[in-house]
Design a protein around this motif. Structure first.
Motif, PDB file in Angstrom:
ATOM      1  N   ALA A 420      21.316 -44.748  13.727  1.00  0.00           N
ATOM      2  CA  ALA A 420      20.279 -43.880  14.283  1.00  0.00           C
ATOM      3  C   ALA A 420      20.574 -43.473  15.720  1.00  0.00           C
ATOM      4  O   ALA A 420      20.118 -42.430  16.190  1.00  0.00           O
ATOM      5  CB  ALA A 420      18.913 -44.577  14.206  1.00  0.00           C
ATOM      6  N   SER A 421      21.355 -44.292  16.442  1.00  0.00           N
ATOM      7  CA  SER A 421      21.706 -43.955  17.829  1.00  0.00           C
ATOM      8  C   SER A 421      22.699 -42.806  17.911  1.00  0.00           C
ATOM      9  O   SER A 421      22.900 -42.232  18.982  1.00  0.00           O
ATOM     10  CB  SER A 421      22.296 -45.188  18.538  1.00  0.00           C
ATOM     11  N   GLY A 422      23.331 -42.465  16.805  1.00  0.00           N
ATOM     12  CA  GLY A 422      24.273 -41.353  16.787  1.00  0.00           C
ATOM     13  C   GLY A 422      23.762 -40.134  16.041  1.00  0.00           C
ATOM     14  O   GLY A 422      24.491 -39.156  15.883  1.00  0.00           O
ATOM     15  N   ALA A 423      22.503 -40.196  15.604  1.00  0.00           N
ATOM     16  CA  ALA A 423      21.964 -39.127  14.752  1.00  0.00           C
ATOM     17  C   ALA A 423      21.946 -37.774  15.463  1.00  0.00           C
ATOM     18  O   ALA A 423      22.343 -36.750  14.892  1.00  0.00           O
ATOM     19  CB  ALA A 423      20.561 -39.504  14.278  1.00  0.00           C
ATOM     20  N   ASP A 424      21.483 -37.725  16.713  1.00  0.00           N
ATOM     21  CA  ASP A 424      21.384 -36.448  17.425  1.00  0.00           C
ATOM     22  C   ASP A 424      22.761 -35.870  17.747  1.00  0.00           C
ATOM     23  O   ASP A 424      22.964 -34.655  17.666  1.00  0.00           O
ATOM     24  CB  ASP A 424      20.572 -36.629  18.709  1.00  0.00           C
ATOM     25  N   THR A 425      23.697 -36.728  18.125  1.00  0.00           N
ATOM     26  CA  THR A 425      25.051 -36.254  18.415  1.00  0.00           C
ATOM     27  C   THR A 425      25.675 -35.635  17.166  1.00  0.00           C
ATOM     28  O   THR A 425      26.316 -34.581  17.238  1.00  0.00           O
ATOM     29  CB  THR A 425      25.916 -37.411  18.929  1.00  0.00           C
ATOM     30  N   ALA A 426      25.474 -36.288  16.016  1.00  0.00           N
ATOM     31  CA  ALA A 426      26.016 -35.755  14.765  1.00  0.00           C
ATOM     32  C   ALA A 426      25.328 -34.450  14.387  1.00  0.00           C
ATOM     33  O   ALA A 426      25.985 -33.482  13.971  1.00  0.00           O
ATOM     34  CB  ALA A 426      25.854 -36.783  13.663  1.00  0.00           C
TER      35      ALA A 426
END
Length: 517
Positions: A420-426
Protein backbone atom coordinates in the motif's frame (compact mmCIF):
# COMPACT_ATOMS: atom_id res chain seq x y z
CA UNK A 1 90.64 7.03 10.89
CA UNK A 2 88.63 10.05 9.79
CA UNK A 3 85.94 7.76 8.40
CA UNK A 4 85.70 5.95 11.73
CA UNK A 5 85.39 9.22 13.59
CA UNK A 6 82.64 10.36 11.23
CA UNK A 7 80.84 7.02 11.66
CA UNK A 8 81.09 7.21 15.45
CA UNK A 9 79.82 10.78 15.40
CA UNK A 10 76.85 9.70 13.31
CA UNK A 11 76.12 6.80 15.64
CA UNK A 12 76.26 9.12 18.63
CA UNK A 13 73.83 11.46 16.87
CA UNK A 14 71.47 8.63 15.91
CA UNK A 15 71.67 6.72 19.22
CA UNK A 16 69.28 8.98 21.23
CA UNK A 17 66.65 8.78 18.49
CA UNK A 18 67.04 5.02 18.14
CA UNK A 19 66.73 4.67 21.92
CA UNK A 20 63.52 6.70 21.90
CA UNK A 21 62.07 4.58 19.08
CA UNK A 22 62.89 1.36 20.95
CA UNK A 23 61.43 2.83 24.15
CA UNK A 24 58.25 3.80 22.32
CA UNK A 25 57.95 0.39 20.67
CA UNK A 26 58.50 -1.59 23.90
CA UNK A 27 56.13 0.62 25.91
CA UNK A 28 53.42 0.58 23.21
CA UNK A 29 53.49 -3.20 22.75
CA UNK A 30 53.55 -3.89 26.49
CA UNK A 31 50.71 -1.53 27.37
CA UNK A 32 48.69 -2.57 24.30
CA UNK A 33 48.98 -6.30 25.08
CA UNK A 34 48.17 -5.84 28.78
CA UNK A 35 45.15 -3.69 27.91
CA UNK A 36 43.94 -6.18 25.27
CA UNK A 37 44.34 -9.17 27.59
CA UNK A 38 42.20 -7.43 30.23
CA UNK A 39 39.66 -5.82 27.90
CA UNK A 40 35.98 -6.71 27.59
CA UNK A 41 32.89 -5.34 25.91
CA UNK A 42 29.20 -5.79 26.55
CA UNK A 43 27.31 -6.70 23.38
CA UNK A 44 24.14 -8.43 22.25
CA UNK A 45 24.78 -11.99 21.07
CA UNK A 46 21.80 -13.98 19.89
CA UNK A 47 19.01 -13.76 22.45
CA UNK A 48 21.27 -12.49 25.24
CA UNK A 49 23.25 -9.60 26.53
CA UNK A 50 26.82 -10.88 26.86
CA UNK A 51 30.30 -9.79 27.82
CA UNK A 52 32.99 -10.67 25.29
CA UNK A 53 36.65 -10.75 26.31
CA UNK A 54 39.78 -12.03 24.54
CA UNK A 55 41.83 -14.95 25.89
CA UNK A 56 45.02 -16.72 24.92
CA UNK A 57 43.97 -20.30 25.69
CA UNK A 58 43.22 -21.24 22.07
CA UNK A 59 39.48 -21.79 22.68
CA UNK A 60 36.16 -20.04 22.17
CA UNK A 61 34.42 -20.55 25.52
CA UNK A 62 30.76 -19.84 26.25
CA UNK A 63 29.77 -19.43 29.91
CA UNK A 64 26.03 -20.07 30.20
CA UNK A 65 25.70 -19.23 33.88
CA UNK A 66 25.21 -21.31 37.00
CA UNK A 67 22.53 -23.73 35.74
CA UNK A 68 24.01 -24.82 32.43
CA UNK A 69 27.61 -25.87 31.80
CA UNK A 70 30.34 -23.99 30.05
CA UNK A 71 31.06 -25.06 26.48
CA UNK A 72 34.20 -24.57 24.46
CA UNK A 73 35.65 -25.36 21.04
CA UNK A 74 39.17 -24.90 19.66
CA UNK A 75 39.54 -21.54 17.91
CA UNK A 76 42.51 -22.43 15.65
CA UNK A 77 43.71 -18.81 15.73
CA UNK A 78 47.37 -17.77 15.67
CA UNK A 79 49.11 -17.10 19.01
CA UNK A 80 46.42 -19.12 20.79
CA UNK A 81 43.97 -16.23 20.53
CA UNK A 82 40.56 -17.20 21.86
CA UNK A 83 37.46 -15.56 23.26
CA UNK A 84 35.30 -15.90 26.32
CA UNK A 85 31.59 -15.12 25.98
CA UNK A 86 29.90 -14.58 29.33
CA UNK A 87 26.20 -15.01 28.56
CA UNK A 88 23.94 -12.89 30.74
CA UNK A 89 20.33 -11.73 30.84
CA UNK A 90 17.71 -12.34 28.17
CA UNK A 91 14.11 -11.33 27.55
CA UNK A 92 12.97 -14.90 26.78
CA UNK A 93 9.78 -15.82 28.64
CA UNK A 94 11.04 -19.16 30.01
CA UNK A 95 13.98 -21.56 29.95
CA UNK A 96 12.51 -23.79 27.22
CA UNK A 97 11.93 -20.82 24.93
CA UNK A 98 15.45 -19.59 25.65
CA UNK A 99 17.10 -22.94 24.92
CA UNK A 100 15.20 -23.33 21.65
CA UNK A 101 16.18 -19.83 20.55
CA UNK A 102 19.83 -20.40 21.39
CA UNK A 103 19.93 -23.77 19.66
CA UNK A 104 18.33 -22.43 16.49
CA UNK A 105 20.66 -19.42 16.35
CA UNK A 106 23.62 -21.72 17.00
CA UNK A 107 22.57 -23.83 14.01
CA UNK A 108 23.34 -20.81 11.79
CA UNK A 109 26.07 -19.08 13.80
CA UNK A 110 27.95 -17.27 11.03
CA UNK A 111 26.40 -13.89 11.74
CA UNK A 112 27.08 -14.02 15.48
CA UNK A 113 30.60 -15.39 14.96
CA UNK A 114 31.26 -12.53 12.58
CA UNK A 115 29.94 -10.05 15.16
CA UNK A 116 32.21 -11.47 17.89
CA UNK A 117 35.22 -11.35 15.55
CA UNK A 118 34.38 -7.73 14.77
CA UNK A 119 34.21 -6.88 18.49
CA UNK A 120 37.58 -8.52 19.17
CA UNK A 121 39.16 -6.72 16.21
CA UNK A 122 37.78 -3.39 17.45
CA UNK A 123 39.22 -4.09 20.91
CA UNK A 124 42.62 -4.91 19.41
CA UNK A 125 42.66 -1.69 17.37
CA UNK A 126 41.51 0.45 20.33
CA UNK A 127 44.07 -1.09 22.69
CA UNK A 128 46.86 -0.80 20.11
CA UNK A 129 46.07 2.90 19.69
CA UNK A 130 45.97 3.34 23.46
CA UNK A 131 49.35 1.59 23.75
CA UNK A 132 50.84 3.73 20.99
CA UNK A 133 49.56 6.89 22.67
CA UNK A 134 50.94 5.84 26.05
CA UNK A 135 54.28 4.95 24.50
CA UNK A 136 54.43 8.34 22.81
CA UNK A 137 53.70 10.06 26.12
CA UNK A 138 56.54 8.15 27.82
CA UNK A 139 58.91 9.09 25.00
CA UNK A 140 57.94 12.76 25.23
CA UNK A 141 58.46 12.79 29.01
CA UNK A 142 61.84 11.03 28.76
CA UNK A 143 63.01 13.29 25.92
CA UNK A 144 61.88 16.39 27.81
CA UNK A 145 63.66 15.38 31.01
CA UNK A 146 66.76 14.43 28.99
CA UNK A 147 66.81 17.85 27.32
CA UNK A 148 66.17 19.72 30.59
CA UNK A 149 69.12 18.04 32.32
CA UNK A 150 71.47 19.26 29.61
CA UNK A 151 74.77 17.93 28.32
CA UNK A 152 76.89 19.29 31.17
CA UNK A 153 74.71 17.91 33.94
CA UNK A 154 74.46 14.52 32.22
CA UNK A 155 78.26 14.40 32.09
CA UNK A 156 78.48 15.21 35.80
CA UNK A 157 75.96 12.48 36.62
CA UNK A 158 77.91 10.01 34.51
CA UNK A 159 81.10 10.70 36.45
CA UNK A 160 79.19 10.52 39.73
CA UNK A 161 77.81 7.14 38.83
CA UNK A 162 81.26 5.77 38.02
CA UNK A 163 82.78 7.28 41.19
CA UNK A 164 80.20 5.59 43.43
CA UNK A 165 79.71 2.53 41.28
CA UNK A 166 80.16 0.05 44.11
CA UNK A 167 77.77 1.88 46.44
CA UNK A 168 75.14 2.14 43.71
CA UNK A 169 75.44 -1.58 42.96
CA UNK A 170 74.56 -2.34 46.58
CA UNK A 171 71.69 0.14 46.51
CA UNK A 172 70.39 -1.33 43.26
CA UNK A 173 70.39 -4.79 44.84
CA UNK A 174 68.47 -3.47 47.86
CA UNK A 175 65.90 -1.78 45.58
CA UNK A 176 65.52 -4.94 43.47
CA UNK A 177 64.99 -7.11 46.57
CA UNK A 178 62.40 -4.64 47.87
CA UNK A 179 60.54 -4.76 44.55
CA UNK A 180 60.53 -8.55 44.55
CA UNK A 181 59.20 -8.64 48.11
CA UNK A 182 56.43 -6.20 47.16
CA UNK A 183 55.43 -8.26 44.11
CA UNK A 184 55.49 -11.46 46.16
CA UNK A 185 53.30 -9.87 48.84
CA UNK A 186 50.70 -9.01 46.21
CA UNK A 187 50.70 -12.16 44.10
CA UNK A 188 52.49 -14.72 46.21
CA UNK A 189 49.99 -15.64 48.95
CA UNK A 190 47.23 -16.40 46.45
CA UNK A 191 49.56 -18.74 44.58
CA UNK A 192 50.84 -20.47 47.71
CA UNK A 193 47.46 -21.11 49.36
CA UNK A 194 45.78 -24.40 48.42
CA UNK A 195 43.03 -23.98 45.82
CA UNK A 196 39.54 -24.66 47.22
CA UNK A 197 38.02 -25.36 43.78
CA UNK A 198 39.75 -27.89 41.54
CA UNK A 199 40.62 -26.80 38.01
CA UNK A 200 37.92 -27.21 35.37
CA UNK A 201 37.89 -30.58 33.67
CA UNK A 202 36.68 -30.64 30.09
CA UNK A 203 35.18 -33.62 28.33
CA UNK A 204 33.80 -34.06 24.80
CA UNK A 205 30.09 -33.44 24.31
CA UNK A 206 29.92 -36.90 22.74
CA UNK A 207 30.75 -38.43 26.15
CA UNK A 208 27.83 -36.59 27.73
CA UNK A 209 25.36 -37.64 25.01
CA UNK A 210 26.60 -41.02 23.75
CA UNK A 211 23.15 -41.96 22.45
CA UNK A 212 23.06 -39.04 19.95
CA UNK A 213 25.20 -39.20 16.78
CA UNK A 214 26.77 -35.75 16.62
CA UNK A 215 27.60 -33.91 13.42
CA UNK A 216 31.14 -32.86 12.56
CA UNK A 217 30.86 -29.40 14.13
CA UNK A 218 29.62 -30.74 17.46
CA UNK A 219 32.38 -33.35 17.60
CA UNK A 220 34.83 -30.61 18.57
CA UNK A 221 32.68 -29.16 21.38
CA UNK A 222 33.79 -29.79 24.96
CA UNK A 223 31.69 -29.45 28.11
CA UNK A 224 32.85 -28.42 31.56
CA UNK A 225 32.22 -31.38 33.85
CA UNK A 226 30.43 -30.90 37.15
CA UNK A 227 27.05 -30.93 38.85
CA UNK A 228 25.46 -28.40 36.52
CA UNK A 229 26.34 -30.55 33.51
CA UNK A 230 24.87 -33.68 35.06
CA UNK A 231 21.75 -31.92 36.26
CA UNK A 232 21.17 -30.12 32.97
CA UNK A 233 21.83 -33.04 30.63
CA UNK A 234 18.16 -33.15 29.57
CA UNK A 235 18.24 -29.49 28.63
CA UNK A 236 21.48 -29.97 26.72
CA UNK A 237 20.04 -32.98 24.88
CA UNK A 238 17.01 -30.91 23.78
CA UNK A 239 19.25 -28.09 22.59
CA UNK A 240 21.51 -30.46 20.63
CA UNK A 241 18.55 -32.20 18.97
CA UNK A 242 17.01 -28.84 18.00
CA UNK A 243 20.36 -27.63 16.70
CA UNK A 244 20.92 -30.75 14.58
CA UNK A 245 17.39 -30.77 13.14
CA UNK A 246 17.76 -27.15 12.07
CA UNK A 247 21.27 -27.69 10.68
CA UNK A 248 20.15 -30.76 8.78
CA UNK A 249 17.05 -29.20 7.17
CA UNK A 250 18.61 -25.88 6.16
CA UNK A 251 21.92 -27.49 5.23
CA UNK A 252 20.17 -29.85 2.81
CA UNK A 253 18.11 -26.95 1.47
CA UNK A 254 21.26 -24.96 0.75
CA UNK A 255 22.94 -27.93 -0.94
CA UNK A 256 19.85 -28.58 -3.10
CA UNK A 257 20.24 -25.24 -4.90
CA UNK A 258 22.97 -26.83 -7.02
CA UNK A 259 20.41 -29.33 -8.33
CA UNK A 260 18.23 -26.56 -9.81
CA UNK A 261 20.98 -24.12 -10.83
CA UNK A 262 20.49 -24.85 -14.54
CA UNK A 263 16.88 -23.58 -14.27
CA UNK A 264 17.99 -20.19 -12.94
CA UNK A 265 18.26 -17.39 -15.51
CA UNK A 266 21.77 -16.14 -16.18
CA UNK A 267 22.53 -12.46 -16.88
CA UNK A 268 24.07 -11.36 -20.15
CA UNK A 269 27.31 -9.40 -20.24
CA UNK A 270 26.90 -5.99 -18.63
CA UNK A 271 23.64 -6.87 -16.91
CA UNK A 272 23.26 -6.80 -13.12
CA UNK A 273 21.23 -9.03 -10.82
CA UNK A 274 19.70 -8.28 -7.42
CA UNK A 275 18.10 -10.69 -4.95
CA UNK A 276 15.01 -9.62 -2.99
CA UNK A 277 14.33 -10.96 0.51
CA UNK A 278 11.69 -9.88 3.03
CA UNK A 279 9.66 -11.12 5.99
CA UNK A 280 12.44 -13.36 7.31
CA UNK A 281 11.11 -12.79 10.85
CA UNK A 282 14.32 -13.94 12.59
CA UNK A 283 14.69 -17.08 10.47
CA UNK A 284 18.43 -16.91 9.83
CA UNK A 285 18.38 -20.57 8.82
CA UNK A 286 17.07 -19.56 5.40
CA UNK A 287 19.99 -17.20 4.73
CA UNK A 288 22.34 -19.92 3.46
CA UNK A 289 19.71 -20.97 0.91
CA UNK A 290 19.16 -17.35 -0.17
CA UNK A 291 22.90 -16.78 -0.58
CA UNK A 292 23.25 -19.91 -2.74
CA UNK A 293 20.38 -18.77 -4.98
CA UNK A 294 22.08 -15.37 -5.32
CA UNK A 295 25.33 -17.08 -6.26
CA UNK A 296 23.62 -19.34 -8.81
CA UNK A 297 21.87 -16.35 -10.39
CA UNK A 298 24.95 -14.11 -10.51
CA UNK A 299 23.51 -11.55 -8.08
CA UNK A 300 25.70 -8.87 -6.49
CA UNK A 301 23.00 -6.70 -4.90
CA UNK A 302 20.62 -7.58 -2.06
CA UNK A 303 17.26 -5.81 -1.72
CA UNK A 304 15.81 -6.26 1.77
CA UNK A 305 12.14 -5.21 1.91
CA UNK A 306 11.84 -5.44 5.69
CA UNK A 307 10.48 -7.49 8.59
CA UNK A 308 13.81 -9.15 9.29
CA UNK A 309 12.67 -9.54 12.91
CA UNK A 310 9.54 -10.30 14.89
CA UNK A 311 9.36 -7.39 17.31
CA UNK A 312 12.29 -5.06 16.57
CA UNK A 313 13.96 -5.75 19.92
CA UNK A 314 17.67 -5.15 20.49
CA UNK A 315 18.43 -8.86 20.87
CA UNK A 316 17.07 -9.52 17.36
CA UNK A 317 19.96 -7.72 15.64
CA UNK A 318 21.42 -11.22 15.15
CA UNK A 319 19.13 -11.39 12.10
CA UNK A 320 20.91 -8.41 10.50
CA UNK A 321 24.34 -9.80 11.45
CA UNK A 322 23.42 -13.02 9.65
CA UNK A 323 22.42 -11.17 6.47
CA UNK A 324 25.67 -9.23 6.49
CA UNK A 325 27.73 -12.39 6.97
CA UNK A 326 26.00 -14.36 4.22
CA UNK A 327 26.01 -11.40 1.81
CA UNK A 328 29.32 -9.85 2.88
CA UNK A 329 30.40 -8.95 -0.68
CA UNK A 330 27.00 -7.54 -1.70
CA UNK A 331 25.69 -4.01 -1.85
CA UNK A 332 22.60 -4.09 0.37
CA UNK A 333 19.61 -1.76 -0.08
CA UNK A 334 17.08 -2.05 2.72
CA UNK A 335 13.95 -0.73 4.41
CA UNK A 336 12.61 -1.75 7.82
CA UNK A 337 9.18 -3.37 8.13
CA UNK A 338 6.42 -2.83 10.67
CA UNK A 339 7.88 -5.60 12.86
CA UNK A 340 11.32 -3.91 12.77
CA UNK A 341 10.15 -0.63 14.31
CA UNK A 342 11.90 0.87 17.32
CA UNK A 343 15.24 1.94 15.86
CA UNK A 344 17.38 -1.08 16.85
CA UNK A 345 17.11 -2.80 13.48
CA UNK A 346 17.68 0.26 11.30
CA UNK A 347 20.71 1.15 13.44
CA UNK A 348 22.07 -2.38 13.00
CA UNK A 349 21.50 -2.14 9.23
CA UNK A 350 23.49 1.08 9.00
CA UNK A 351 26.29 -0.25 11.23
CA UNK A 352 26.56 -3.23 8.89
CA UNK A 353 26.92 -0.99 5.84
CA UNK A 354 23.39 -1.31 4.42
CA UNK A 355 21.97 1.56 2.38
CA UNK A 356 18.74 2.24 4.30
CA UNK A 357 16.27 4.11 2.09
CA UNK A 358 14.85 7.26 3.70
CA UNK A 359 12.62 9.02 1.15
CA UNK A 360 15.52 10.33 -0.95
CA UNK A 361 16.57 8.94 -4.33
CA UNK A 362 19.89 7.10 -4.14
CA UNK A 363 21.96 5.33 -6.78
CA UNK A 364 23.53 1.95 -5.97
CA UNK A 365 25.50 0.06 -8.62
CA UNK A 366 23.97 2.26 -11.32
CA UNK A 367 20.39 1.53 -10.18
CA UNK A 368 18.28 4.46 -8.99
CA UNK A 369 16.34 3.54 -5.82
CA UNK A 370 13.67 5.27 -3.74
CA UNK A 371 11.78 4.03 -0.69
CA UNK A 372 11.31 4.29 3.04
CA UNK A 373 10.80 2.13 6.11
CA UNK A 374 7.30 1.23 7.25
CA UNK A 375 5.75 3.87 9.55
CA UNK A 376 3.61 1.34 11.44
CA UNK A 377 4.83 -0.44 14.57
CA UNK A 378 3.74 -4.03 15.25
CA UNK A 379 5.09 -6.23 18.03
CA UNK A 380 5.07 -9.99 18.31
CA UNK A 381 1.38 -10.91 18.56
CA UNK A 382 0.30 -7.31 19.18
CA UNK A 383 -1.92 -4.99 17.17
CA UNK A 384 -0.56 -2.28 14.88
CA UNK A 385 0.23 1.06 16.47
CA UNK A 386 0.51 4.20 14.33
CA UNK A 387 3.84 5.87 13.71
CA UNK A 388 4.64 9.39 12.57
CA UNK A 389 2.39 9.01 9.53
CA UNK A 390 -0.15 6.64 8.07
CA UNK A 391 0.55 4.23 5.23
CA UNK A 392 -1.73 6.34 3.00
CA UNK A 393 0.18 9.52 3.79
CA UNK A 394 3.52 7.78 3.18
CA UNK A 395 2.28 6.48 -0.17
CA UNK A 396 1.30 9.96 -1.36
CA UNK A 397 4.43 11.63 0.00
CA UNK A 398 6.80 9.12 -1.66
CA UNK A 399 4.86 9.38 -4.93
CA UNK A 400 5.41 13.15 -4.93
CA UNK A 401 9.17 12.58 -4.53
CA UNK A 402 9.23 9.95 -7.29
CA UNK A 403 7.16 12.04 -9.72
CA UNK A 404 9.33 15.13 -9.16
CA UNK A 405 12.33 13.35 -10.74
CA UNK A 406 13.25 14.33 -14.30
CA UNK A 407 12.61 11.71 -16.97
CA UNK A 408 16.31 10.93 -17.38
CA UNK A 409 16.49 10.24 -13.63
CA UNK A 410 13.26 8.29 -13.30
CA UNK A 411 13.19 5.90 -10.35
CA UNK A 412 14.24 2.45 -11.49
CA UNK A 413 13.28 0.51 -8.34
CA UNK A 414 10.91 1.67 -5.61
CA UNK A 415 11.18 -0.37 -2.38
CA UNK A 416 8.72 -0.36 0.54
CA UNK A 417 7.55 -3.00 2.98
CA UNK A 418 3.77 -2.69 2.64
CA UNK A 419 2.42 -2.78 -0.97
CA UNK A 420 0.00 0.00 0.00
CA UNK A 421 2.98 2.34 0.52
CA UNK A 422 3.77 2.07 -3.19
CA UNK A 423 0.21 2.32 -4.50
CA UNK A 424 0.31 6.01 -5.48
CA UNK A 425 3.73 5.77 -7.13
CA UNK A 426 2.51 2.82 -9.21
CA UNK A 427 -0.79 4.51 -10.11
CA UNK A 428 1.06 7.62 -11.34
CA UNK A 429 3.69 5.61 -13.23
CA UNK A 430 6.63 7.28 -11.50
CA UNK A 431 8.86 4.18 -11.10
CA UNK A 432 9.74 1.27 -13.36
CA UNK A 433 9.47 -1.39 -10.64
CA UNK A 434 7.67 -1.21 -7.28
CA UNK A 435 8.81 -3.92 -4.84
CA UNK A 436 7.26 -4.89 -1.49
CA UNK A 437 6.63 -7.71 0.97
CA UNK A 438 4.42 -7.85 4.07
CA UNK A 439 1.66 -10.11 2.69
CA UNK A 440 3.64 -13.38 3.11
CA UNK A 441 2.50 -14.42 -0.37
CA UNK A 442 3.54 -13.57 -3.90
CA UNK A 443 1.49 -11.01 -5.81
CA UNK A 444 2.44 -10.19 -9.39
CA UNK A 445 4.39 -9.24 -11.31
CA UNK A 446 1.66 -6.97 -12.71
CA UNK A 447 2.62 -4.49 -15.42
CA UNK A 448 0.72 -1.52 -16.84
CA UNK A 449 1.38 1.58 -18.91
CA UNK A 450 0.68 5.00 -17.39
CA UNK A 451 1.04 8.07 -19.61
CA UNK A 452 3.26 6.11 -21.98
CA UNK A 453 5.54 4.77 -19.21
CA UNK A 454 5.56 1.14 -18.08
CA UNK A 455 5.40 0.29 -14.37
CA UNK A 456 5.50 -3.15 -12.74
CA UNK A 457 4.41 -3.99 -9.18
CA UNK A 458 5.65 -7.11 -7.42
CA UNK A 459 5.26 -8.50 -3.90
CA UNK A 460 7.67 -11.25 -2.86
CA UNK A 461 6.39 -13.93 -0.46
CA UNK A 462 7.88 -14.53 2.99
CA UNK A 463 11.55 -15.45 2.70
CA UNK A 464 11.55 -16.85 6.23
CA UNK A 465 8.58 -19.11 5.64
CA UNK A 466 6.65 -17.26 8.33
CA UNK A 467 3.03 -18.20 9.00
CA UNK A 468 2.91 -15.47 11.64
CA UNK A 469 5.40 -12.88 12.89
CA UNK A 470 7.92 -15.40 14.30
CA UNK A 471 9.69 -17.75 11.87
CA UNK A 472 12.79 -18.87 13.79
CA UNK A 473 12.62 -22.65 13.81
CA UNK A 474 14.12 -25.90 12.57
CA UNK A 475 11.77 -26.04 9.58
CA UNK A 476 9.59 -23.78 7.43
CA UNK A 477 5.98 -22.95 8.32
CA UNK A 478 5.25 -21.65 4.82
CA UNK A 479 7.25 -21.84 1.58
CA UNK A 480 10.28 -19.54 1.77
CA UNK A 481 10.68 -17.32 -1.28
CA UNK A 482 13.37 -15.11 -2.81
CA UNK A 483 13.27 -13.30 -6.15
CA UNK A 484 16.04 -12.56 -8.63
CA UNK A 485 15.73 -9.22 -10.48
CA UNK A 486 17.75 -8.64 -13.65
CA UNK A 487 18.78 -5.12 -14.70
CA UNK A 488 20.17 -3.89 -18.01
CA UNK A 489 23.36 -1.87 -18.43
CA UNK A 490 21.49 1.37 -17.69
CA UNK A 491 20.18 0.02 -14.36
CA UNK A 492 16.62 -0.57 -15.56
CA UNK A 493 14.75 -3.76 -14.46
CA UNK A 494 14.16 -6.17 -17.34
CA UNK A 495 13.15 -9.46 -15.70
CA UNK A 496 12.04 -11.31 -12.54
CA UNK A 497 12.38 -14.92 -11.39
CA UNK A 498 11.22 -16.40 -8.08
CA UNK A 499 12.90 -19.32 -6.32
CA UNK A 500 10.95 -21.03 -3.55
CA UNK A 501 11.94 -23.47 -0.81
CA UNK A 502 9.00 -25.78 -0.19
CA UNK A 503 8.00 -27.26 3.18
CA UNK A 504 9.28 -30.65 2.03
CA UNK A 505 12.76 -29.25 1.34
CA UNK A 506 12.25 -29.29 -2.43
CA UNK A 507 13.05 -26.16 -4.45
CA UNK A 508 10.73 -24.68 -7.07
CA UNK A 509 12.16 -22.30 -9.66
CA UNK A 510 9.60 -20.01 -11.27
CA UNK A 511 9.67 -19.01 -14.91
CA UNK A 512 11.79 -16.01 -15.85
CA UNK A 513 9.36 -13.15 -16.56
CA UNK A 514 10.61 -10.36 -18.85
CA UNK A 515 9.42 -6.88 -17.92
CA UNK A 516 8.11 -4.42 -20.52
CA UNK A 517 10.54 -1.75 -21.65
Amino acid sequence: MATRLVTKARLRAIAPWATLVVLWLVTSVTIGLVAFANDSERVTIGAHAATVSPTFDGHATVDLGAVLPRLRIASDNPLGLGVNVDVQETDAANLTDLINRDALIAAQPDGEIGRIQQVIQEMAVDDALAGAGSGLLVVVVVATVWAMIGVRRRRELWHLVHRHERRLEHRAIVVLVAMLITIASIFGPGRMRPVDVPPTEWKPLADLLPEIPLDEQLQGVEVASGFSTTGGVGVIRTAVETYQRSSRFYGQLKDSVADVATQIHQPAEGQKVALQVNDRHDNIGIDGFAAEVAKAGGAKILIDAGDDTSSGQGWEVFSIHSLRQHFKDFKVVAVAGNHDAGGHIEDAMRKNGFTVLDSKPVEVEGIRFLGDSDPTKTGLGSADSPGDETIEHQSGRLADVACDQPENKRISTFVVHDPASGADTAARGCARLVLSGHLHRQVGPESRVVDGRSVTTYTNGTTGGAAYAFALGYTLRRPGQVTLITYDKEGQPIGLQSVTAELTGAITVGAYTPLPS
